[in-house]
Write a protein that holds these residues in place. Sequence first.
Motif, PDB file in Angstrom:
ATOM      1  N   GLN A   1     -40.258   6.923  63.319  1.00  0.00           N
ATOM      2  CA  GLN A   1     -39.248   5.860  63.366  1.00  0.00           C
ATOM      3  C   GLN A   1     -39.155   5.126  62.034  1.00  0.00           C
ATOM      4  O   GLN A   1     -38.069   4.710  61.618  1.00  0.00           O
TER       5      GLN A   1
ATOM      6  N   THR B   1     -35.432   3.466  62.308  1.00  0.00           N
ATOM      7  CA  THR B   1     -35.202   2.795  63.592  1.00  0.00           C
ATOM      8  C   THR B   1     -36.308   1.813  63.965  1.00  0.00           C
ATOM      9  O   THR B   1     -36.157   1.064  64.920  1.00  0.00           O
TER      10      THR B   1
ATOM     11  N   ASP C   1     -32.907   9.467  71.640  1.00  0.00           N
ATOM     12  CA  ASP C   1     -32.187   8.269  71.197  1.00  0.00           C
ATOM     13  C   ASP C   1     -32.120   7.258  72.347  1.00  0.00           C
ATOM     14  O   ASP C   1     -31.119   7.158  73.047  1.00  0.00           O
TER      15      ASP C   1
ATOM     16  N   THR D   1     -37.915   1.084  71.601  1.00  0.00           N
ATOM     17  CA  THR D   1     -38.675   1.577  70.455  1.00  0.00           C
ATOM     18  C   THR D   1     -39.926   2.316  70.920  1.00  0.00           C
ATOM     19  O   THR D   1     -40.242   3.411  70.437  1.00  0.00           O
TER      20      THR D   1
ATOM     21  N   LYS E   1     -35.743  -1.989  64.770  1.00  0.00           N
ATOM     22  CA  LYS E   1     -35.048  -2.430  65.967  1.00  0.00           C
ATOM     23  C   LYS E   1     -35.984  -3.066  66.983  1.00  0.00           C
ATOM     24  O   LYS E   1     -35.530  -3.756  67.898  1.00  0.00           O
TER      25      LYS E   1
END
Length: 304
Positions: free
Chosen positions: A185, A190, A297, A208, A193
């Motif tokens: 990640q 990402t 996702d 997450t 987040k």
Amino acid sequence: MTFNEGARLDPSQGEDRRGRGSTAGKGRGAKVGLGLGGGIVVLIGALLGINPDLLTALIGDTGNQPAIEASNGSALESCRTGQDANERLDCRILGTANSLNSFWPGYLDQYGVGYSLPKTVIFSGSVSTACGAASSAVGPFYCPGDNNAYFDPDFFAQLETQFGSSGGPLAQEYVVAHEFGHHIQNLTGTIGKAQQGPKGSQSAAVRTELQADCYAGIWMRYASSQPAPGSNQPFLKPLTQNDLNDALSAASSVGDDRIQKAATGRTNPESWTHGSSEQRQKWLYKGYQSTDMAACDTFSVPKV
């Protein structure tokens, strides 16, 4: 999964900080550390006002313990073969990291993502990181500030005895793979987040963590078929149904609802940050089944 006895491990991918003071990260700005779920007990305690004595009983009073001297000095240097990984937990953590570092570069290449090797740090009692100081009570965690994944081997006994996980090898290897999921990640952008929006069962923080579980599932599917560097033999033997059950058991044991129930006798989905037992099993298995990073996702689906 058990290791192929002749698989060659690479101790240079790990760092043994047991038995010596850690100063890494002192003086740096604190960043967010992401963990498997053990540390959520402490967070829940802060939110719900649990008696600290109860938390001590659940996770052990490890914060003020001195570091435990590692056997044979820097013990990771003696982790050389798959047989060592089958016999010693610290070598299994290292061997799992070796397998993950072997798998992810080629897999990510098809998505146009470069891979950098995170350091796998073995510690005891407490450790200083670029994300701040941490005690064993927080459980395993990944620090994006220094790209290190941190593991106190004592946690794995707690995973079994206090959180009710099965004790099979893949239950332990899943923990390592989850933390490496946070590294993925970090590479894909990402990870930030996790701090967006409120807590809760559908929060960005939960999404997450579930994505990291999903990434762990992808590795599980390929781990026994990916040859080790310089060899035609994989690090790990073929996965069995018992292995898969062990991993799902570990994922369930660190669900927010299960940990809250043990700590307080009730659950509060509005305070979840890692996901329920059901959610964690679902997304671990989704990664294992799909083998597709796009299927992980968690941020694009209406409900996780």
